[in-house]
Design an enzyme around this catalytic site. Sequence first.
Site, PDB file in Angstrom:
ATOM      1  CG  HIS A 214      -0.144   0.209   2.584  1.00 45.97           C
ATOM      2  ND1 HIS A 214       0.618  -0.863   3.326  1.00 45.97           N
ATOM      3  CD2 HIS A 214       0.120   1.294   3.391  1.00 45.97           C
ATOM      4  CE1 HIS A 214       1.206  -0.651   4.186  1.00 45.97           C
ATOM      5  NE2 HIS A 214       0.876   0.924   4.350  1.00 45.97           N
ATOM      6  CG  ASP A 216       1.658   4.987   4.881  1.00 44.89           C
ATOM      7  OD1 ASP A 216       1.172   3.862   4.492  1.00 44.89           O
ATOM      8  OD2 ASP A 216       2.872   4.994   5.396  1.00 44.89           O
ATOM      9  CG  HIS A 271       5.194   1.070   2.423  1.00 41.75           C
ATOM     10  ND1 HIS A 271       4.752   2.188   2.105  1.00 41.75           N
ATOM     11  CD2 HIS A 271       4.601   0.855   3.869  1.00 41.75           C
ATOM     12  CE1 HIS A 271       3.830   2.726   2.982  1.00 41.75           C
ATOM     13  NE2 HIS A 271       3.815   2.163   3.993  1.00 41.75           N
ATOM     14  NE  ARG A 281       8.999  -5.488  11.274  1.00 42.01           N
ATOM     15  CZ  ARG A 281       8.376  -4.425  10.454  1.00 42.01           C
ATOM     16  NH1 ARG A 281       7.049  -4.848  10.203  1.00 42.01           N
ATOM     17  NH2 ARG A 281       8.896  -3.769   9.961  1.00 42.01           N
TER      18      ARG A 281
END
Length: 360
Positions: A214, A216, A271, A281
Amino acid sequence: MSLQQQNVFREKHVDLNSIKELPDSYTWSSVDSCPSSNSSEPVPVINLEDPNAMKHVGHACKTWGVFQVTNHGIPTSLLNSMEASGRKLFSLPFQQKLKAARLPDGVSGYGVARISSFFPKLMWSEGFTLVDSPHHHAQKLWPQGSGNFCDVIEEYKKEMNKLANKVMWLILGSLGIKKEDIKWGEIKEACAALQLNSYPSCPDPDRAMGLAAHTDSTLLTILHQNNTSGLQAHREGVGWVTVEPIEGALVVNIGDLVQILSNGLYSSVLHRAMVNRTQHRLSIAYLYGPPSNVRIAPLSKLTDNVNIPPLYRAVTWSEYLGTKAKHFNKALSFVSLCAPTSVFVDGNDNNKSNKSVLVG
Ligand SMILES: C=C1C[C@]23C[C@H]1CC[C@H]2[C@@]12CCC[C@@](C)(C(=O)O1)[C@H]2[C@@H]3C(=O)O
Ligand SMILES: O=C(O)CCC(=O)C(=O)O
Ligand SMILES: [Fe+2]
């Protein structure tokens, strides 16, 4: 909530920590791999105290749309407290986290990635979005008292706001834009959201996706990836490149609103986040934008209506977020003033270029 809404709601919330084998609904058929680390150039790292920082930022924006910053002024102790607060939140029992669940048409709270509805497969992650004060959610999560959770969030947002403003001016400065060219730039309280992402360790990481590709919908996003690799950026002609964590550094992603402001000189970066077998994570994204009702349009200094026409019409951030929520990777083309020559590929699991490509 209607009964149907409640059912949809339950189906969408699954405790990933309880799953021992990757279910089909989480299996992405072909996750393209990244180039091996030695075959590709790394994402630029910029020392913000370097006198040439603005020039480096401009170059990174033109070539990558993503860079890492060092000497950014955010105290290590604050980064560590923020990480600890994130871990404290995600380690709560699943049923407890659901008490702060994001409502179907809401923005803040606990839940799956908002972009999930655009993909046929589920993502191996859980998120917590905060736009206003965290107190309301904290009270639901920890009825007996949430310790310093809210103070850490508020302090983190305050410090990130200063850094984001500084980086924004480096970006605008690199385009030759000065403070007097922009009215909203001086506004102290720009709008922002804080997104905590949790990616539990995954039994079959090569076939799972943490957060699908996607861009941002921000001016820029500052990401703290807590020394755990997983973030990948897409680079034209190269493919997916891992943004290797550097201790103490923060990642800056260029968002769609800078693409609009810069009239396409700087593109937002596609990204995604990958998961791994052993580590849980955590990433913390500060999503920075203009005050929500300010109209964002290509800067007049960068267009001349003869040779360089504006490529996008004016939109407010809230309008753009609405367009993104509805049309996802086609959102930029909805505000584009070009003839409908955009080429789209639907956002499915094996598509690495699901960003609109403007032709001509
Ligand atoms: C201010 C924002 C920006 C949002 C929507 C809203 C609150 C949460 C943000 C994110 C965070 C995670 C990725 C993303 C794609 C998502 O699903 O939620 C982002 C989205 C956007 O950048 O479009
Ligand atoms: O977890 C990551 O590395 C990426 C998170 C992200 O892209 C986001 O929150 O918008
Ligand atoms: Fe993102």
